[in-house]
Scaffold this motif. Structure first.
Motif, PDB file in Angstrom:
ATOM      1  N   SER A   1       0.850  -1.360   0.091  1.00  0.00           N
ATOM      2  CA  SER A   1       0.032  -0.150   0.061  1.00  0.00           C
ATOM      3  C   SER A   1       0.806   1.229   0.062  1.00  0.00           C
ATOM      4  O   SER A   1       1.933   1.228   0.500  1.00  0.00           O
ATOM      5  CB  SER A   1      -0.855   0.084   1.093  1.00  0.00           C
ATOM      6  OG  SER A   1      -0.135   0.138   2.466  1.00  0.00           O
ATOM      7  N   MET A   2       0.345   2.205  -0.580  1.00  0.00           N
ATOM      8  CA  MET A   2       0.982   3.875  -0.484  1.00  0.00           C
ATOM      9  C   MET A   2      -0.155   4.571  -0.153  1.00  0.00           C
ATOM     10  O   MET A   2      -1.284   4.832  -0.526  1.00  0.00           O
ATOM     11  CB  MET A   2       1.487   3.884  -2.062  1.00  0.00           C
ATOM     12  CG  MET A   2       2.336   2.973  -2.517  1.00  0.00           C
ATOM     13  SD  MET A   2       2.786   3.361  -4.415  1.00  0.00           S
ATOM     14  CE  MET A   2       3.496   4.876  -4.207  1.00  0.00           C
ATOM     15  N   PRO A   3       0.245   5.754   0.815  1.00  0.00           N
ATOM     16  CA  PRO A   3      -0.525   6.624   1.400  1.00  0.00           C
ATOM     17  C   PRO A   3      -0.262   7.806   0.678  1.00  0.00           C
ATOM     18  O   PRO A   3       0.646   8.287   0.273  1.00  0.00           O
ATOM     19  CB  PRO A   3      -0.093   6.764   2.730  1.00  0.00           C
ATOM     20  CG  PRO A   3       1.347   6.557   2.657  1.00  0.00           C
ATOM     21  CD  PRO A   3       1.711   5.671   1.671  1.00  0.00           C
TER      22      PRO A   3
ATOM     23  N   LEU B   1       1.147  18.742   0.471  1.00  0.00           N
ATOM     24  CA  LEU B   1       0.259  17.763   0.253  1.00  0.00           C
ATOM     25  C   LEU B   1       0.503  16.757  -0.839  1.00  0.00           C
ATOM     26  O   LEU B   1       0.826  17.338  -2.007  1.00  0.00           O
ATOM     27  CB  LEU B   1      -1.259  18.228   0.258  1.00  0.00           C
ATOM     28  CG  LEU B   1      -1.626  19.018   1.514  1.00  0.00           C
ATOM     29  CD1 LEU B   1      -3.181  19.582   1.525  1.00  0.00           C
ATOM     30  CD2 LEU B   1      -1.414  18.513   3.013  1.00  0.00           C
ATOM     31  N   SER B   2       0.160  15.571  -0.593  1.00  0.00           N
ATOM     32  CA  SER B   2       0.356  14.573  -1.785  1.00  0.00           C
ATOM     33  C   SER B   2      -0.975  14.153  -2.611  1.00  0.00           C
ATOM     34  O   SER B   2      -1.678  13.995  -1.831  1.00  0.00           O
ATOM     35  CB  SER B   2       1.159  13.260  -1.138  1.00  0.00           C
ATOM     36  OG  SER B   2       0.265  12.703  -0.369  1.00  0.00           O
TER      37      SER B   2
ATOM     38  N   VAL C   1      -8.449   3.119  -3.196  1.00  0.00           N
ATOM     39  CA  VAL C   1      -8.601   2.190  -4.228  1.00  0.00           C
ATOM     40  C   VAL C   1      -7.357   1.257  -4.483  1.00  0.00           C
ATOM     41  O   VAL C   1      -6.372   1.443  -3.916  1.00  0.00           O
ATOM     42  CB  VAL C   1      -9.096   2.771  -5.776  1.00  0.00           C
ATOM     43  CG1 VAL C   1     -10.269   3.647  -5.596  1.00  0.00           C
ATOM     44  CG2 VAL C   1      -7.586   3.597  -6.077  1.00  0.00           C
ATOM     45  N   ALA C   2      -7.665  -0.073  -4.935  1.00  0.00           N
ATOM     46  CA  ALA C   2      -6.856  -0.953  -5.268  1.00  0.00           C
ATOM     47  C   ALA C   2      -6.826  -0.876  -6.922  1.00  0.00           C
ATOM     48  O   ALA C   2      -7.571  -1.134  -7.360  1.00  0.00           O
ATOM     49  CB  ALA C   2      -7.042  -2.263  -4.835  1.00  0.00           C
TER      50      ALA C   2
ATOM     51  N   GLU D   1      -2.466  -1.170  -3.212  1.00  0.00           N
ATOM     52  CA  GLU D   1      -3.610  -0.299  -2.671  1.00  0.00           C
ATOM     53  C   GLU D   1      -3.080   1.133  -2.581  1.00  0.00           C
ATOM     54  O   GLU D   1      -1.874   1.386  -2.253  1.00  0.00           O
ATOM     55  CB  GLU D   1      -3.887  -0.983  -1.399  1.00  0.00           C
ATOM     56  CG  GLU D   1      -4.696  -2.164  -1.388  1.00  0.00           C
ATOM     57  CD  GLU D   1      -5.085  -2.577   0.024  1.00  0.00           C
ATOM     58  OE1 GLU D   1      -4.787  -2.186   0.997  1.00  0.00           O
ATOM     59  OE2 GLU D   1      -5.731  -3.883   0.170  1.00  0.00           O
ATOM     60  N   LEU D   2      -4.005   1.961  -2.654  1.00  0.00           N
ATOM     61  CA  LEU D   2      -3.625   3.427  -2.627  1.00  0.00           C
ATOM     62  C   LEU D   2      -4.471   3.982  -1.625  1.00  0.00           C
ATOM     63  O   LEU D   2      -5.664   3.872  -1.976  1.00  0.00           O
ATOM     64  CB  LEU D   2      -3.745   4.038  -4.016  1.00  0.00           C
ATOM     65  CG  LEU D   2      -2.450   3.649  -5.043  1.00  0.00           C
ATOM     66  CD1 LEU D   2      -3.272   3.130  -6.230  1.00  0.00           C
ATOM     67  CD2 LEU D   2      -1.486   4.610  -5.345  1.00  0.00           C
ATOM     68  N   HIS D   3      -4.043   4.202  -0.418  1.00  0.00           N
ATOM     69  CA  HIS D   3      -4.845   4.781   0.519  1.00  0.00           C
ATOM     70  C   HIS D   3      -4.885   6.442   0.715  1.00  0.00           C
ATOM     71  O   HIS D   3      -3.831   7.107   0.290  1.00  0.00           O
ATOM     72  CB  HIS D   3      -4.248   4.395   1.901  1.00  0.00           C
ATOM     73  CG  HIS D   3      -4.335   2.701   2.036  1.00  0.00           C
ATOM     74  ND1 HIS D   3      -3.625   2.237   3.133  1.00  0.00           N
ATOM     75  CD2 HIS D   3      -4.786   2.147   1.392  1.00  0.00           C
ATOM     76  CE1 HIS D   3      -3.961   0.975   2.804  1.00  0.00           C
ATOM     77  NE2 HIS D   3      -4.961   0.781   2.172  1.00  0.00           N
ATOM     78  N   ALA D   4      -6.083   6.982   1.018  1.00  0.00           N
ATOM     79  CA  ALA D   4      -6.096   8.439   0.878  1.00  0.00           C
ATOM     80  C   ALA D   4      -7.172   8.999   1.863  1.00  0.00           C
ATOM     81  O   ALA D   4      -8.227   8.216   2.153  1.00  0.00           O
ATOM     82  CB  ALA D   4      -6.455   8.723  -0.634  1.00  0.00           C
TER      83      ALA D   4
END
Length: 551
Positions: free
Chosen positions: A6-8, A38-39, A156-157, A178-181
């Protein structure tokens, strides 16, 4: 517990179209103005930014002026061809009537607009986004929505890569990421498959009218230089569509001796034998259109569904953890045939709301500031003026309906707001049984002016990994042959502009429904028009689909 990497991020955006890229740029701009780092990342299922982008396109630069005021001097390809002429033709089988411009409200006149490739505009916007630190991942399809323990969207994944058609893992198998936001924006375009899930999960459309659609089929032609007039814009209505169908067409003289031409068929048509693709080919045989294309060469082809529902079909824009932007929500102004400026503006408003929420130490809640900003925006006012145009034409027909629509637009233009908003009916409910209609007569393709579907798909550069799960899924595999075929002669054979669906074996009394998924140009028409809603379009492996070079 997921075993995927995962990446935040602060914000994840699904789709690198005009809405998604504008949201990313505005997010970084506002964050920088507040002194915050902010990313944001953008996922794009196409092989590159712009690969899946298709539009006419005549673009109102209002949102672009707000987002990047120096775009005309900064190498933006859109600046190459300002619109210089505006024509509206009402076609008969052999001639035309020109609609005087003074009969249409000023916002229909295309003053100050530009024509060019929306795909190339998106490529330029992507460069501007990356300069600001936005991370863009083309070739990665968002395949799954992630939820936290409270039921809010947490990201989302991406889809797994290297899965065989039978579900087994090939040697190059790579699991999704997985991309966490804190907030996830869905900018998938029309009828996005994750957007459908979000709308259903949070019941976002409960207070909206059903969304309705058109299918836009587009070709690019290199034409005789003597017939080319950069900036000339032509819209037509009428022939070849009859009383049981509505729509219209465009022909835009763009840069480098090319014209963009296309035909839109509204998907509420009733005759199951109607073929939007063949209506488009037939339209090109009109003397006025054929004269412009004489001696020219077709160089590209594509198709895409468009939102026609307008203001009353826009669902609730926010939900815990995210927002709908662009054509995922449906901001197209149908009579203007323009949606880019609305898509961009929606992304910008959502981005501003997200920065404010994050800096207020909030995450995964509803960005109430976004719909509030929309309610007071110029975009809301613009869509309100035209909200009854499509239903009037559908109810009263092309001639009377267009006249009534024109009257309402003029009245709304002068501030006399209509005291009603008309309703829509779902497109998939409109087909008549095959025994109640007469099949249209379509000319055979000549390979010069008119063409078949397979040679057209070839020009779209469509490619899918052959051995992967079929992304056009059936809820019940028996429905096409046992229900759709006897009632409607299986209309998927005709409404698909890419030849994906066919019935084989009828001659021997053993009909079978065949899905040629490798031909799919991701237009979403099947997901919309299938009369039993049995076809469900899901995202294929990232990087597949069309590769539009200049659309």
């Amino acid at each position: 517990m997921s075993t995927r990497e995962s990446m935040p991020y602060d914000v994840v955006i699904v789709g690198a179209g005009p809405a998604g890229l504008s949201a990313a740029i505005r997010f970084k701009q506002v964050a920088a103005e507040q002194g915050a780092d902010l990313s944001v990342c953008v996922l794009e299922k196409g092989s590159e930014v712009g690969a899946h982008i298709l539009s006419g396109a005549v673009i109102d630069p209002r949102s672009l002026d707000e987002l990047l005021p120096n775009w005309r001097e900064d190498g933006c390809p859109l600046a190459e061809v300002p619109v210089t002429e505006n024509h509206h033709w009402v076609l008969t089988a052999t001639g035309k009537r020109t609609l005087p411009e003074f009969l249409t409200p000023p916002f229909m006149h295309n003053k100050g607009t530009y024509t060019g490739s929306l795909g190339n505009l998106c490529r330029w916007l992507a460069g501007k986004a990356e300069e600001l630190g936005v991370e863009i991942f083309p070739g990665f399809a968002a395949a799954e929505i992630l939820f936290d323990e409270q039921g809010s969207v947490k990201g989302v994944a991406t889809g797994d890569m290297g899965v065989a058609r039978d579900g087994t893992h090939k040697p190059d198998y790579t699991p999704g990421l997985e991309l966490h936001a804190k907030y996830t924006f869905f900018a998938e375009g029309v009828r996005g498959h994750l957007t459908k899930e979000v709308i259903r999960t949070f019941d976002l459309a409960k207070d909206a009218q059903p969304q309705v659609y058109g299918l836009g089929i587009k070709e690019l032609w290199d034409i005789d230089p003597a017939l080319h007039s950069p900036g000339r814009v032509i819209h037509t209505q009428g022939w070849p569509l009859g009383d049981d169908a509505n729509g219209g067409s465009w022909l835009y003289h763009q840069a480098n001796g090319q014209v963009s031409l296309g035909f839109v068929t509204w998907l509420n048509y009733t005759n199951p034998y109607l073929s939007p693709f063949q209506e488009m080919q037939k339209w090109k045989t009109h003397p006025e259109i054929a004269a412009i294309l004489k001696g020219g060469k077709r160089v590209s082809y594509g198709a895409r569904a468009i939102n026609d529902g307008g203001l009353q079909s826009i669902p609730k824009l926010v939900f815990p953890g995210g927002a709908l932007i662009g054509c995922s929500a449906g901001f197209l102004n149908v009579p203007r045939l323009k949606g880019t400026h609305g898509a961009m503006k929606s992304g910008m408003m959502a981005a501003e709301a997200a920065v404010a929420a994050i800096l207020s130490q909030r995450e995964h809640d509803e960005l109430a500031a976004y719909p509030a900003a929309f309610e007071t925006s110029w975009l809301h006012k613009e869509l309100s003026v035209v909200r009854n145009v499509v239903p009037l034409v559908k109810k009263f027909g092309d001639f009377l309906g267009s006249g009534l629509a024109g009257v309402t637009m003029w009245l709304e233009h002068f501030g006399l707001k209509m005291p009603f908003t008309m309703k829509h009916h779902p497109d998939h409910e409109s087909l008549w049984r095959k025994d109640l209609v007469k099949p249209p007569v379509y000319p055979k393709p000549d390979g010069v002016l008119t063409f078949d579907r397979l040679s057209s798909v070839f020009l779209s550069n469509t490619n899918h990994e052959e051995d992967q799960p079929v992304h056009l899924t059936l809820k019940d595999p028996n429905v096409p042959v046992e229900y759709d075929l006897p009632l409607y002669d299986e209309p998927a054979q005709r409404y698909c502009p890419a030849g994906v669906y066919e019935i084989v074996g009828q001659e021997t009394g053993d009909p079978k429904f065949v899905i040629n998924a490798q031909n799919c140009v991701h237009c979403k028409t099947c997901d919309i028009k299938d009369p039993t809603q049995n076809i469900n379009w899901v995202v294929p492996e990232g990087g597949g689909g069309p590769n539009y070079p200049n659309m």
